[in-house]
Design an enzyme around this catalytic site. Structure first.
Site, short mmCIF file in Angstrom:
data_model
loop_
_atom_site.label_atom_id
_atom_site.label_comp_id
_atom_site.label_asym_id
_atom_site.label_seq_id
_atom_site.Cartn_x
_atom_site.Cartn_y
_atom_site.Cartn_z
N ARG A 145 0.82 -1.21 0.00
CA ARG A 145 0.00 0.00 0.00
C ARG A 145 0.86 1.26 0.00
NH1 ARG A 145 -5.49 -1.87 2.16
NH2 ARG A 145 -6.16 0.27 2.32
N TYR A 148 0.79 4.25 -2.59
CA TYR A 148 -0.32 5.20 -2.41
C TYR A 148 -0.11 6.01 -1.13
CZ TYR A 148 -5.25 6.72 -2.00
OH TYR A 148 -6.41 7.45 -1.90
N GLN A 280 -8.69 -0.84 11.70
CA GLN A 280 -9.73 0.09 12.15
C GLN A 280 -9.50 1.45 11.50
OE1 GLN A 280 -9.29 0.48 16.41
NE2 GLN A 280 -7.13 0.99 16.28
#
Ligand code: NAD
Ligand code: UDP
Length: 326
Positions: A145, A148, A280
């Site tokens: 990730r 990004y 979360q």
């Protein structure tokens, strides 16, 4: 903003959020340039605007410089769905960083105000919950990730360095998961996947056990915040969290979508949680409330209903799956 029409550049303007922003700005009478390379979008998102005298589409890649006399720049160009940004991660990083440099260079040259679309991903897999803007994040800089997350973090750095060094009037918003009509049906994001699967009667695919959480903001609320931030107090540059603090486990989202759509889709654990997938996520929006007087108004069930109606009316066969990762 006043009543004078402004010249406004929207990069990524043919995408999901960009097209809603262009709608709003064109309706307000501004002179809008929509710049996009159509990597993750298609002209159908803006087809209804193409004949309007105050709207212009330019097919262009933000990694190359672009010059135009404008008063405001909304910098949205960047693939946003994990499957899209991981398809060509080097290009994703270039788009974030070189796109920011090119748009900041333009803002500096023509003295335009620039608003940058950053993301809750700058917080990574957060250890502080909910996330306030002061939290510096927990991002894996070498994970899948990172192209990004780190690209967006570098773009934020550039925004504030151009502000301090060159006096560019920057605004940074950190967007939390946003959904609505015109999401790419095959972008692999959770809302588009679950709705498409429920409509077609396929199993709903949970990644992991579905206990990870996200907070979902309807696109119209988000566009209100964009406009408020761009035209907000002169001394308020952000970063500011924009999102809906309602927090839902992904399994709850699946159940809600099945409940609204009806039909017989089962909910299955389709694959393990992807690498670095945050467990979360929930915005602390105290700052947006205090400085912009903004808070979201559309509840998840209402927003999902509107989005589901759009998915039902869309001709899914006309959408090109841009990557094999959907
Ligand atoms: P999207 O993929 O629908 O829109 C992005 C647009 O940018 C597309 O039209 C794409 O073709 C264009 N684009 C990509 N690379 C480009 C390049 N090199 N040059 C020119 N155009 C390029 O995604 P979206 O959800 O509308 O996201 C818009 C912005 O908001 C992105 O910057 C994204 O990172 C940010 N954001 C979105 C969310 C969300 O939940 N939707 C959350 C956080 C941040
Ligand atoms: N997700 C899922 N099933 C899907 C697509 C996504 O369970 O078909 C999960 C994904 O693993 C993540 C959450 O839903 O935990 C949100 O994923 P999305 O790609 O929409 O956004 P992001 O992870 O960037 O917040």
């Amino acid at each position: 903003m006043g009543s004078t029409p402004l010249r406004i550049l929207v990069t990524g303007g043919a995408g999901f959020l960009g097209s809603h922003l262009c709608d709003r700005l064109v309706a307000q009478g501004h002179d809008v340039i929509c710049l996009d390379n159509l990597f993750t979008s298609q002209k159908s998102n803006i087809a209804h605007l193409l004949g309007r005298p105050n709207f212009e589409f330019v097919r262009h890649d933000v990694t190359d410089p672009y010059l135009a006399e404008v008063d405001q720049i909304y910098n949205l160009a960047c693939p946003a769905a994990p499957g899209h940004y991981q398809y060509n991660p080097i290009k994703t990083m270039k788009t974030s960083v070189m796109g920011a440099i090119n748009m900041l260079g333009l803002a500096k040259r023509v003295r335009a105000r620039i608003m940058h679309a950053s993301t809750s991903e700058v917080y990574g897999d957060p250890e502080v919950h909910p996330q306030p803007e002061s939290y510096r994040g927990s991002v894996n800089p070498i994970g899948i990730r990172a192209c990004y997350d780190e690209g967006k973090r570098a773009a934020e750095t550039l925004m504030f360095d151009y502000h301090r060094q060159n006096g560019v009037d920057v605004r940074v918003v950190r967007i939390f998961n946003t959904y609505g009509p015109r999401m790419h049906p095959y972008d692999g994001r959770v809302v588009s996947n679950f709705i498409r699967q429920a409509i077609t009667g396929e199993p709903i695919t949970l990644y992991g056990d579905g206990s990870q959480t996200r907070s979902f903001c309807y696109c119209d609320d988000l566009i209100d915040a964009f406009i408020s931030m761009m035209n907000g107090p002169d001394d308020f540059h952000g970063p500011v969290n924009i999102g809906n603090p309602g927090e839902f486990a992904i399994r709850e989202l699946a159940e809600l979508v099945v409940d609204i759509v009806g039909g017989g889709s089962s909910i299955v654990q389709a694959r393990p949680l992807p690498a670095d997938d945050p467990l979360q996520r929930k915005p602390d929006i105290t700052l947006a409330k205090d400085r912009l007087g903004w808070q979201p108004r559309i509840a998840l069930r209402d927003g999902l209903q509107r989005t589901i109606e759009w998915f039902k009316s869309a001709d899914l066969s006309k959408y090109r799956p841009p990557t094999p990762n959907y």
